[in-house]
Design a protein around this motif. Structure first.
Motif, PDB file in Angstrom:
ATOM      1  N   THR A 123       0.859  -1.179   0.000  1.00 36.52           N
ATOM      2  CA  THR A 123       0.000   0.000   0.000  1.00 36.52           C
ATOM      3  C   THR A 123       0.900   1.236   0.000  1.00 36.52           C
ATOM      4  OG1 THR A 123      -1.671  -1.207   1.251  1.00 36.52           O
ATOM      5  CG2 THR A 123      -1.831   1.217   1.250  1.00 36.52           C
ATOM      6  N   PRO A 124       0.657   2.179  -0.894  1.00 40.22           N
ATOM      7  CA  PRO A 124       1.521   3.366  -0.934  1.00 40.22           C
ATOM      8  C   PRO A 124       1.298   4.267   0.277  1.00 40.22           C
ATOM      9  CG  PRO A 124      -0.332   3.646  -2.424  1.00 40.22           C
ATOM     10  CD  PRO A 124      -0.400   2.225  -1.903  1.00 40.22           C
ATOM     11  N   PHE A 146      -3.187  11.431  -0.403  1.00 43.77           N
ATOM     12  CA  PHE A 146      -3.979  11.135  -1.593  1.00 43.77           C
ATOM     13  C   PHE A 146      -5.338  11.808  -1.455  1.00 43.77           C
ATOM     14  CE2 PHE A 146      -1.176   7.666  -0.457  1.00 43.77           C
ATOM     15  CZ  PHE A 146      -0.441   7.491  -1.620  1.00 43.77           C
ATOM     16  N   THR A 156     -10.900   9.539  -5.244  1.00 45.45           N
ATOM     17  CA  THR A 156     -11.180   9.792  -6.654  1.00 45.45           C
ATOM     18  C   THR A 156     -12.606   9.409  -7.027  1.00 45.45           C
ATOM     19  OG1 THR A 156     -10.194   7.658  -7.231  1.00 45.45           O
ATOM     20  CG2 THR A 156      -8.776   9.602  -7.379  1.00 45.45           C
ATOM     21  N   TYR A 179     -11.955   4.613  -3.725  1.00 52.27           N
ATOM     22  CA  TYR A 179     -10.643   4.681  -4.366  1.00 52.27           C
ATOM     23  C   TYR A 179      -9.927   5.974  -4.011  1.00 52.27           C
ATOM     24  CZ  TYR A 179     -11.855   0.617  -7.122  1.00 52.27           C
ATOM     25  OH  TYR A 179     -12.192  -0.653  -7.516  1.00 52.27           O
ATOM     26  N   PHE A 180      -8.605   5.849  -3.764  1.00 53.11           N
ATOM     27  CA  PHE A 180      -7.811   7.036  -3.425  1.00 53.11           C
ATOM     28  C   PHE A 180      -6.537   7.151  -4.256  1.00 53.11           C
ATOM     29  CE2 PHE A 180      -7.032   3.725  -0.228  1.00 53.11           C
ATOM     30  CZ  PHE A 180      -5.662   3.555  -0.320  1.00 53.11           C
ATOM     31  N   THR A 181      -6.325   6.263  -5.224  1.00 56.56           N
ATOM     32  CA  THR A 181      -5.232   6.438  -6.191  1.00 56.56           C
ATOM     33  C   THR A 181      -5.785   6.119  -7.571  1.00 56.56           C
ATOM     34  OG1 THR A 181      -4.347   4.177  -6.318  1.00 56.56           O
ATOM     35  CG2 THR A 181      -3.525   5.572  -4.506  1.00 56.56           C
ATOM     36  N   ASN A 182      -5.031   6.489  -8.587  1.00 56.97           N
ATOM     37  CA  ASN A 182      -5.396   6.136  -9.955  1.00 56.97           C
ATOM     38  C   ASN A 182      -4.852   4.770 -10.337  1.00 56.97           C
ATOM     39  OD1 ASN A 182      -6.796   8.543 -10.469  1.00 56.97           O
ATOM     40  ND2 ASN A 182      -4.882   9.610 -10.871  1.00 56.97           N
ATOM     41  N   SER A 183      -4.225   4.077  -9.374  1.00 55.86           N
ATOM     42  CA  SER A 183      -3.660   2.745  -9.606  1.00 55.86           C
ATOM     43  C   SER A 183      -4.517   1.641  -9.005  1.00 55.86           C
ATOM     44  CB  SER A 183      -2.255   2.671  -9.001  1.00 55.86           C
ATOM     45  OG  SER A 183      -1.440   3.693  -9.497  1.00 55.86           O
ATOM     46  N   HIS A 231      -5.948   1.560  -5.798  1.00 59.34           N
ATOM     47  CA  HIS A 231      -5.937   1.401  -4.342  1.00 59.34           C
ATOM     48  C   HIS A 231      -7.222   1.986  -3.755  1.00 59.34           C
ATOM     49  CE1 HIS A 231      -1.633   1.358  -5.437  1.00 59.34           C
ATOM     50  NE2 HIS A 231      -1.630   0.356  -4.578  1.00 59.34           N
ATOM     51  N   CYS A 256      -4.793  -2.684  -1.325  1.00 61.32           N
ATOM     52  CA  CYS A 256      -5.942  -1.962  -0.772  1.00 61.32           C
ATOM     53  C   CYS A 256      -5.931  -2.010   0.754  1.00 61.32           C
ATOM     54  CB  CYS A 256      -7.243  -2.567  -1.293  1.00 61.32           C
ATOM     55  SG  CYS A 256      -7.522  -2.268  -3.048  1.00 61.32           S
TER      56      CYS A 256
END
Length: 113
Positions: free
Chosen positions: A40-41, A45, A48, A69-73, A75, A89
């Protein structure tokens, strides 16, 4: 800290805030398994989008109810077993996933450390 949602990866907990005050949690979570493709990054963020009845096409149509969702990847916070590591996630229990889904809106800040 003024983020709307905070995640302490090492402490395995997450909570919701309003104006810097905790309004829900902290709750027990799991996050991504170690590894470049699954961790998890960490960072700041923004939500989204949200999908109530999400299904992960990448992971054999695995259910991901109450996805935020909180990233464009890909997550997201979502309902999942907090005792099982994810592919990146944040897993929340059923009631906690509903609370995060109901409280968070696109644009809300998520801080993960």
């Amino acid at each position: 800290m003024t983020a709307d949602a905070c995640v302490d990866l090492d402490g395995r907990r997450a909570w919701l805030q309003d104006g810097g005050n905790t309004v829900y949690g902290p709750v027990y979570i799991s996050s991504g398994a170690p590894g470049a493709d699954t961790e998890t990054p960490r960072g700041t963020f923004h939500v989204t989008y949200k999908v109530r009845d999400e299904v992960s096409r990448e992971f054999n149509n695995a259910p991901m109810p109450y996805s935020v969702y909180f990233t464009n990847s890909g997550h997201a916070f979502h309902e999942g077993d907090p005792d099982v590591e994810s592919a990146g996630c944040i897993h929340l229990s059923g009631p906690d996933a509903v609370a995060f889904f109901d409280a968070l809106e696109p644009g809300d800040e998520v801080f993960i450390y």
